[in-house]
Write an enzyme that holds these catalytic residues in place. Structure first.
Site, PDB file in Angstrom:
ATOM      1  N   CYS A 183       0.890  -1.159   0.000  1.00  0.00           N
ATOM      2  CA  CYS A 183       0.000   0.000   0.000  1.00  0.00           C
ATOM      3  C   CYS A 183       0.927   1.207   0.000  1.00  0.00           C
ATOM      4  O   CYS A 183       1.495   1.545   1.033  1.00  0.00           O
ATOM      5  CB  CYS A 183      -0.909   0.012   1.221  1.00  0.00           C
ATOM      6  N   CYS A 222      -0.672   4.330   2.223  1.00  0.00           N
ATOM      7  CA  CYS A 222      -0.772   4.296   3.697  1.00  0.00           C
ATOM      8  C   CYS A 222      -0.318   2.919   4.190  1.00  0.00           C
ATOM      9  O   CYS A 222       0.878   2.623   4.155  1.00  0.00           O
ATOM     10  CB  CYS A 222      -2.153   4.703   4.191  1.00  0.00           C
ATOM     11  N   SER A 223      -1.248   2.071   4.598  1.00  0.00           N
ATOM     12  CA  SER A 223      -0.822   0.799   5.183  1.00  0.00           C
ATOM     13  C   SER A 223      -1.910  -0.247   5.045  1.00  0.00           C
ATOM     14  O   SER A 223      -2.042  -1.120   5.893  1.00  0.00           O
ATOM     15  CB  SER A 223      -0.513   1.006   6.664  1.00  0.00           C
ATOM     16  N   CYS A 224      -2.706  -0.165   3.972  1.00  0.00           N
ATOM     17  CA  CYS A 224      -3.826  -1.092   3.790  1.00  0.00           C
ATOM     18  C   CYS A 224      -3.309  -2.528   3.761  1.00  0.00           C
ATOM     19  O   CYS A 224      -2.331  -2.834   3.072  1.00  0.00           O
ATOM     20  CB  CYS A 224      -4.566  -0.761   2.507  1.00  0.00           C
TER      21      CYS A 224
END
Lengths: 218, 221
Positions: A118, A121-123
């Site tokens: 991702c 962000c940090s999906c």
């Protein structure tokens, strides 16, 4: 696989000393203050906070995804279902909810290697893999996975054959990706339970490969 | 917005440093608290997921790049709450409630945690519009630079790809982050060749797929 450089944990910033030998960083004090205010105002239930932490620290993790992969390795009909409708196939094992509402499984083969990132962000697919590791959320991974995945794989000690196709999946929406790694050779006749021991977190992100049969106790 | 969060293709951050399969979920007690506070406050419904992503990624780039992951979450949470008058900066500084609480219609109680997590927040919506693209269609990611939240990474803008998956209509983050409603749009996975994104020197075996809403894309004749 331990590295001391290039980490951004705030616990390294212990630069504020307080009385009685207690050392609390600025961020620790700030978070404590914030929580106190939110509890005092009645916005949060302290028991709910503990339950949230307990859920993701102890119950949800890559052992869930390992069960999905082991079943797909053992049961061709389940594999087909997983690749066609991962959300339903994964839900059938009880793994549902937050950050796994819309799942897609991508299969590694002898000619294709998949890797998930991702960049924005940090999906990450929480119900099957739990919370993401620090490196997954870090700038080095997010910046390089899409332009130099082979270089990233070298950081994980993995060198792919030169001609292998690399498919990188950047999770920019609410679709979450799970890599179905290749089943290691020499595992014919293994139970799902034993197969699951071969499945690592990184092999389901695409930054690693499954363990070899000799590495696990059956 | 073209903020620091949009990192795909940036250089100079150094190697990836894996901690191994047994890495702890949290690296400090305050990270646990920030994680739980963020989820619990999110469940009050005072903002949506896109607003919380927007709050984090609109941090000034030097701040975003110098904070740890949960440090960014903390800054985002403070911003979301102070903007809505739920807490004041002075209250955060002092650790004391100095004003009466704002009434919240929903609080996440311990009994509801498992149900709320299991329900999640599906973003697919019914639609009566037809998908503009189908699998195999050639598309170009628009060259666009919105100053507010978007999920079209810079590194694909202006580049040609192929529709790989069609996901149905999903909540549109660009409008939802601004409080302008869900305005669902068809969502696609678009596959780009590495050489299209990164030029002749790119790894010829590489392709990169992103999920893109319909209005991010235009057809290629």
């Amino acid at each position: 696989m331990s590295h001391d450089h290039n980490h951004h944990h705030d616990q390294h910033h212990h630069d504020h000393e307080h009385g009685e030998g207690t050392i609390l960083s600025e961020v620790e004090l700030r978070v404590r203050a914030l929580e106190t205010v939110l509890v005092e105002k009645g916005y949060v239930d302290p028991a709910a906070l503990d339950a949230l932490i307990e859920t993701y620290e102890t119950r949800v993790g890559p052992h869930n995804g390992a069960r999905v992969v082991a079943k797909a390795w053992s049961d061709p009909a389940y594999r087909d279902w997983l690749l066609k409708d991962a959300t339903a196939a994964i839900a059938s094992l009880g793994y549902v909810g937050r950050q796994g509402e819309h799942m897609v499984a991508v299969e590694n083969t002898s000619t294709v290697h998949n890797m998930v990132v991702c960049t924005l962000c940090s999906c990450y697919p929480w119900p099957v893999l739990g919370l993401p590791p620090v490196w997954y959320k870090s700038a080095p991974y997010r910046s390089r996975a899409v332009i130099d995945p082979r270089g990233v794989l070298k950081d994980f000690g993995i060198e792919l054959p030169a001609g292998k196709q690399i498919k990188v999946w950047d999770s920019t929406a609410e679709v979450r990706y799970l890599v179905l790694p290749e089943r290691p050779d020499g595992t014919e006749g293994w139970s799902e339970e034993d197969l699951a021991k071969l499945v690592t977190r990184d092999s389901m992100i695409g930054t690693g490969l499954p363990r070899q049969p000799a590495e696990v106790a059956r | 917005m073209n903020g620091a969060a949009d990192m795909g293709g940036m250089m100079g951050f150094g190697p990836v440093c894996p901690e191994g399969e047994d890495e702890p979920k949290f690296h400090a007690e305050w990270e646990r608290r920030v994680f739980a506070l963020t989820l619990a406050m999110g469940a009050t419904g005072q903002w949506n997921l896109d607003m919380s992503r927007s709050a984090r990624e609109s941090l000034p780039p030097p701040e975003y790049l110098s904070k740890s992951y949960y440090g960014i979450w903390l800054a985002g949470l403070e911003k979301l709450m102070t903007e809505r008058g739920l807490v004041t900066p002075e209250e955060i500084e002092t650790g004391r409630s100095l004003q009466p609480p704002k009434p919240l219609p929903r609080i996440l109680n311990v009994d509801a945690v498992a149900t709320v997590l299991a329900k999640g927040g599906p973003t697919e919506r019914e639609t009566n519009t037809a998908a503009r693209f189908k699998v195999g269609d050639r598309v170009r990611a628009k060259n666009m630079h919105p100053t507010s939240h978007t999920r079209l990474p810079r590194y694909v803008r202006g580049h040609e790809g192929v529709i790989e998956l069609v996901h149905g209509a999903h909540v549109f983050p660009d409008s939802n982050a601004l409080g302008q409603g869900e305005q669902p749009q068809w969502l696609y996975t678009v596959r780009f060749k590495g050489t299209e994104l990164w030029g002749e020197a790119a790894d010829p075996t590489l392709s990169v797929s992103v999920d893109a809403w319909e209005s991010y894309l235009e057809p290629v004749a």
